[in-house]
Design an enzyme around this catalytic site. Structure first.
Site, PDB file in Angstrom:
ATOM      1  N   ALA A 180       0.832  -1.202   0.000  1.00 14.38           N
ATOM      2  CA  ALA A 180       0.000   0.000   0.000  1.00 14.38           C
ATOM      3  C   ALA A 180       0.868   1.253   0.000  1.00 14.38           C
ATOM      4  CB  ALA A 180      -0.908  -0.016   1.229  1.00 14.38           C
TER       5      ALA A 180
ATOM      6  N   GLU B 162      10.457  -4.702  -4.898  1.00 12.86           N
ATOM      7  CA  GLU B 162       9.266  -5.453  -4.447  1.00 12.86           C
ATOM      8  C   GLU B 162       9.308  -6.838  -5.091  1.00 12.86           C
ATOM      9  OE1 GLU B 162       6.346  -5.266  -2.378  1.00 12.86           O
ATOM     10  OE2 GLU B 162       6.306  -7.298  -3.193  1.00 12.86           O
TER      11      GLU B 162
ATOM     12  N   GLN C  85      -5.427  -5.656   1.359  1.00 10.55           N
ATOM     13  CA  GLN C  85      -5.610  -6.420   2.605  1.00 10.55           C
ATOM     14  C   GLN C  85      -6.851  -6.008   3.409  1.00 10.55           C
ATOM     15  OE1 GLN C  85      -1.785  -6.867   4.848  1.00 10.55           O
ATOM     16  NE2 GLN C  85      -0.839  -6.088   2.987  1.00 10.55           N
TER      17      GLN C  85
ATOM     18  N   CYS D  77      -4.213  -3.163  11.504  1.00  9.37           N
ATOM     19  CA  CYS D  77      -5.661  -3.084  11.683  1.00  9.37           C
ATOM     20  C   CYS D  77      -6.109  -3.763  12.968  1.00  9.37           C
ATOM     21  CB  CYS D  77      -6.429  -3.657  10.498  1.00  9.37           C
ATOM     22  SG  CYS D  77      -8.153  -3.136  10.607  1.00  9.37           S
TER      23      CYS D  77
ATOM     24  N   ASP E 267       3.232   0.206   7.808  1.00  9.29           N
ATOM     25  CA  ASP E 267       3.256  -0.613   9.021  1.00  9.29           C
ATOM     26  C   ASP E 267       4.627  -0.680   9.688  1.00  9.29           C
ATOM     27  OD1 ASP E 267       0.606  -1.104   8.481  1.00  9.29           O
ATOM     28  OD2 ASP E 267       0.903  -3.159   7.762  1.00  9.29           O
TER      29      ASP E 267
ATOM     30  N   LYS F 190      -1.802   1.025  12.617  1.00  6.82           N
ATOM     31  CA  LYS F 190      -1.173   0.541  11.380  1.00  6.82           C
ATOM     32  C   LYS F 190      -2.277   0.141  10.394  1.00  6.82           C
ATOM     33  CE  LYS F 190       3.078  -0.898  13.703  1.00  6.82           C
ATOM     34  NZ  LYS F 190       3.900   0.224  13.236  1.00  6.82           N
ATOM     35  N   THR F 191      -2.613   1.064   9.506  1.00  6.18           N
ATOM     36  CA  THR F 191      -3.713   0.844   8.560  1.00  6.18           C
ATOM     37  C   THR F 191      -3.373   1.460   7.196  1.00  6.18           C
ATOM     38  OG1 THR F 191      -4.758   2.921   9.232  1.00  6.18           O
ATOM     39  CG2 THR F 191      -5.514   0.941  10.352  1.00  6.18           C
TER      40      THR F 191
ATOM     41  N   ALA G 161      -5.429   3.287   5.732  1.00  9.04           N
ATOM     42  CA  ALA G 161      -5.968   4.644   5.867  1.00  9.04           C
ATOM     43  C   ALA G 161      -4.874   5.597   6.345  1.00  9.04           C
ATOM     44  CB  ALA G 161      -7.131   4.639   6.846  1.00  9.04           C
TER      45      ALA G 161
ATOM     46  N   CYS H 227     -10.349   2.563  11.036  1.00 10.41           N
ATOM     47  CA  CYS H 227     -10.664   1.148  11.081  1.00 10.41           C
ATOM     48  C   CYS H 227     -12.168   0.976  10.870  1.00 10.41           C
ATOM     49  CB  CYS H 227     -10.239   0.626  12.457  1.00 10.41           C
ATOM     50  SG  CYS H 227     -10.296  -1.147  12.569  1.00 10.41           S
TER      51      CYS H 227
HETATM   52  C1  LIG Z   1      -7.067  -8.821   7.816  1.00  2.00           C
HETATM   53  C2  LIG Z   1      -6.649  -7.384   7.606  1.00  2.00           C
HETATM   54  C3  LIG Z   1      -7.603  -6.388   7.647  1.00  2.00           C
HETATM   55  C4  LIG Z   1      -7.236  -5.062   7.459  1.00  2.00           C
HETATM   56  N1  LIG Z   1      -8.220  -4.110   7.460  1.00  2.00           N
HETATM   57  C5  LIG Z   1      -7.885  -2.824   7.203  1.00  2.00           C
HETATM   58  C6  LIG Z   1      -8.906  -1.838   7.084  1.00  2.00           C
HETATM   59  O1  LIG Z   1     -10.095  -2.138   7.174  1.00  2.00           O
HETATM   60  N2  LIG Z   1      -8.551  -0.558   6.840  1.00  2.00           N
HETATM   61  C7  LIG Z   1      -7.237  -0.204   6.689  1.00  2.00           C
HETATM   62  O2  LIG Z   1      -6.981   0.976   6.447  1.00  2.00           O
HETATM   63  N3  LIG Z   1      -6.237  -1.111   6.816  1.00  2.00           N
HETATM   64  C8  LIG Z   1      -6.530  -2.414   7.059  1.00  2.00           C
HETATM   65  N4  LIG Z   1      -5.533  -3.359   7.120  1.00  2.00           N
HETATM   66  C9  LIG Z   1      -4.130  -2.933   7.226  1.00  2.00           C
HETATM   67  C10 LIG Z   1      -3.472  -2.547   5.906  1.00  2.00           C
HETATM   68  O3  LIG Z   1      -3.638  -3.545   4.947  1.00  2.00           O
HETATM   69  C11 LIG Z   1      -1.994  -2.276   6.147  1.00  2.00           C
HETATM   70  O4  LIG Z   1      -1.849  -1.354   7.211  1.00  2.00           O
HETATM   71  C12 LIG Z   1      -1.317  -1.714   4.902  1.00  2.00           C
HETATM   72  O5  LIG Z   1      -1.359  -2.669   3.867  1.00  2.00           O
HETATM   73  C13 LIG Z   1       0.123  -1.302   5.216  1.00  2.00           C
HETATM   74  O6  LIG Z   1       0.801  -0.952   4.052  1.00  2.00           O
HETATM   75  P1  LIG Z   1       2.375  -1.240   3.922  1.00  2.00           P
HETATM   76  O7  LIG Z   1       2.733  -0.809   2.547  1.00  2.00           O
HETATM   77  O8  LIG Z   1       3.099  -0.700   5.077  1.00  2.00           O
HETATM   78  O9  LIG Z   1       2.508  -2.827   4.022  1.00  2.00           O
HETATM   79  P2  LIG Z   1       1.967  -3.910   2.989  1.00  2.00           P
HETATM   80  O10 LIG Z   1       0.805  -3.391   2.243  1.00  2.00           O
HETATM   81  O11 LIG Z   1       1.821  -5.162   3.779  1.00  2.00           O
HETATM   82  O12 LIG Z   1       3.151  -4.069   1.936  1.00  2.00           O
HETATM   83  C14 LIG Z   1       4.445  -4.461   2.276  1.00  2.00           C
HETATM   84  C15 LIG Z   1       5.156  -4.854   0.961  1.00  2.00           C
HETATM   85  O13 LIG Z   1       6.552  -5.021   1.228  1.00  2.00           O
HETATM   86  C16 LIG Z   1       7.015  -6.134   0.497  1.00  2.00           C
HETATM   87  N5  LIG Z   1       8.219  -6.672   1.144  1.00  2.00           N
HETATM   88  C17 LIG Z   1       8.305  -7.433   2.254  1.00  2.00           C
HETATM   89  N6  LIG Z   1       9.589  -7.759   2.495  1.00  2.00           N
HETATM   90  C18 LIG Z   1      10.323  -7.153   1.543  1.00  2.00           C
HETATM   91  C19 LIG Z   1      11.735  -7.114   1.266  1.00  2.00           C
HETATM   92  N7  LIG Z   1      12.633  -7.773   1.995  1.00  2.00           N
HETATM   93  N8  LIG Z   1      12.147  -6.389   0.194  1.00  2.00           N
HETATM   94  C20 LIG Z   1      11.256  -5.703  -0.578  1.00  2.00           C
HETATM   95  N9  LIG Z   1       9.916  -5.728  -0.368  1.00  2.00           N
HETATM   96  C21 LIG Z   1       9.469  -6.441   0.685  1.00  2.00           C
HETATM   97  C22 LIG Z   1       5.830  -7.113   0.529  1.00  2.00           C
HETATM   98  O14 LIG Z   1       5.910  -8.047  -0.541  1.00  2.00           O
HETATM   99  C23 LIG Z   1       4.645  -6.175   0.386  1.00  2.00           C
HETATM  100  O15 LIG Z   1       4.260  -5.983  -0.955  1.00  2.00           O
HETATM  101  C24 LIG Z   1      -5.868  -4.726   7.254  1.00  2.00           C
HETATM  102  C25 LIG Z   1      -4.908  -5.732   7.182  1.00  2.00           C
HETATM  103  C26 LIG Z   1      -5.283  -7.055   7.347  1.00  2.00           C
HETATM  104  C27 LIG Z   1      -4.239  -8.142   7.241  1.00  2.00           C
END
Ligand SMILES: Cc1cc2nc3c(=O)[nH]c(=O)nc-3n(C[C@H](O)[C@H](O)[C@H](O)COP(=O)(O)OP(=O)(O)OC[C@H]3O[C@@H](n4cnc5c(N)ncnc54)[C@H](O)[C@@H]3O)c2cc1C
Length: 417
Positions: free
Chosen positions: A15, A37, A45, A163, A300, A308-309, A311, A343
């Site tokens: 995200a 990535e 998610q 979340c 996150d 951690k969302t 949003a 949330c």
């Molecule tokens: C069941 C569930 C329900 C949820 N409900 C909500 C909701 O209703 N509303 C809301 O706002 N949020 C919700 N969330 C939370 C939301 O999905 C996360 O907070 C959001 O995706 C965080 O974004 P991010 O980019 O930090 O992490 P992510 O979206 O998890 O992306 C991390 C990326 O990093 C990559 N990566 C990992 N390791 C490496 C590496 N070594 N090198 C390079 N890349 C790597 C992964 O492949 C992935 O693509 C929910 C999550 C879950 C699991």
């Protein structure tokens, strides 16, 4: 082994990473951006809750990364393995090295399966489910349809998790399914939470206590799942008394939904970028690293103490992008993130309580016309249609869409409480 240089290097294309890359491209059409990535697939998610609850499909929550990353961004399909911020370098799993002028760190968090004995062996079998694992999220719905009676347990590990409402959202969807199927009196639904209450923000915790009571769900606070035996269908929880003496309680289940303990990815914990708790150590308002001024983090993995969302990510992206562009222009970074997170709590199969808040648990809704504690049909439509649209068509495409969120919308309600 090769070495490449990029002006902006982003680690993690979830995200946060894809939104940051695409938004930066919109702000500057020529800047050299690379995104590390490894995954070909990108998951929405927030949709996993309703996939598990049988109201959405995993297909709808999945897109190819190739279709959402702007083609002018250099996508490096690899794992980052270690950081050398003193030399402005990142080493990949292949051994290749990437150097950068600016680094954005956003690889999300890791699910610590090993903190629950027996979980890896049984997850996705024996009615042991988790919406948190993409590989088994559909198994939650498969299992829910088979249930006719028995003990149905939902667990929540110690914070922080992504979340924080998701462990209980699926519980309400399940309880509503049992109600509709006419089996509520044959099912015993229980919530086992390692924490002390329903939700971190008291304003919403109170409202959720009413929701849980209405379903007749039993709560067990201070109960942390530590072991699971899928064949015997038992779950063991650690709990402690008022003096801190620990003991364990073992319970039988017919279905269990597990939320895994979560932490920063190991390669982040082991890097010079992390704080004592393992998260990337940033200023919570500028999202700039506390020691390395050309490093930023969001999503996150960041140490900023918000929920951690996705949003939160929507509000963090413009802050990171603008601050990097300011530094490129020899200007000072600016504070811009106030800890907003949201949330949408699915309280039934047609209602959502839209919890929105900022640092310090301050309730900050985006909409003045509705008490945020309402179990609203409007936000259920939002959950099914509006929020996924906002994710794929706006945020991930790098389009900025800021609805101001304001404490003033609820100050009266908060005082009355
Ligand atoms: C069941 C569930 C329900 C949820 N409900 C909500 C909701 O209703 N509303 C809301 O706002 N949020 C919700 N969330 C939370 C939301 O999905 C996360 O907070 C959001 O995706 C965080 O974004 P991010 O980019 O930090 O992490 P992510 O979206 O998890 O992306 C991390 C990326 O990093 C990559 N990566 C990992 N390791 C490496 C590496 N070594 N090198 C390079 N890349 C790597 C992964 O492949 C992935 O693509 C929910 C999550 C879950 C699991």
């Amino acid at each position: 082994m090769s070495e490449q240089h990029h002006t902006v290097l982003i680690v993690g294309g979830g995200a946060a990473g894809v939104s940051t890359a695409n938004n930066m491209r919109r702000k500057n059409s020529t800047i050299d951006i690379a995104l590390v990535e490894p995954s070909e697939k990108h998951y929405y998610q927030p949709g996993f809750t309703i996939v598990g609850g049988g109201a959405y499909t995993l297909k709808k929550a999945t897109k190819n990364q190739a279709d959402i990353i702007n083609p002018s961004i250099n996508w490096i399909k690899e794992y980052a393995e270690s950081f050398q911020p003193d030399e402005n370098k990142v080493t990949l799993k292949s051994g290749d090295i990437l150097s950068y002028d600016f680094l954005v760190v956003c690889p999300g968090l890791q699910l610590d399966f090993n903190k629950i004995d027996g979980l890896v062996e049984t997850l996705g079998k024996n009615n042991v489910c988790s919406n948190y694992s993409v590989d088994v999220v559909e198994y939650t719905w498969e299992t829910l349809q088979k249930i006719e009676s028995g003990n149905i347990l939902f667990t929540q590990p110690p914070m922080p998790i992504k979340c924080a409402g998701a462990p209980q959202k699926i519980m309400y969807l399940a309880a509503d399914r049992f109600r509709k199927k006419g089996i509520s009196d044959k099912t015993n639904v229980e919530f086992f939470n390692a924490g002390p209450g329903m939700f971190g923000v008291p304003f919403f915790a109170k409202a959720l206590t009413k929701v849980i009571a209405d379903y007749g769900i039993t709560t067990n606070f201070g109960h942390n799942l530590v072991a699971i035996d899928g064949d015997a269908k038992t779950a063991t929880f650690e709990t402690s008394d008022a003096d801190g003496n620990k003991s364990t309680v073992t319970r039988e289940f017919d279905m269990i939904h597990v939320t895994q303990p979560q932490s920063a990815p190991d390669f982040i914990k082991q890097s010079p970028l992390s704080n004592d708790a393992g998260w990337v150590d940033v200023n919570q308002s500028t999202l700039q690293h506390t020691q390395y001024s050309n490093v930023f983090s969001l999503g996150d993995v960041s140490s900023s103490p918000n929920a951690k969302t996705a949003a939160a990510v929507r509000k963090q992206v413009p802050v990171v992008v603008d601050n990097i562009l300011k530094l490129l222009d020899n200007k000072e970074v600016a504070e811009g993130y106030d800890g907003y997170g949201s949330c949408p709590l699915t309280t039934s199969l047609n209602t959502v309580m839209l919890a929105e808040f900022s640092y310090g648990g301050k309730v900050t809704p985006s909409f003045p016309f509705l008490d945020p504690r309402t179990n609203s049909r409007l936000w259920w439509i939002g959950k099914l249609i509006g929020f996924p649209w906002l994710y794929w068509q706006v945020m991930i495409k790098g389009i900025r869409f800021d609805i101001p969120h304001k404490a003033s919308y609820v100050e009266k309600l908060t005082k009355e409480d």
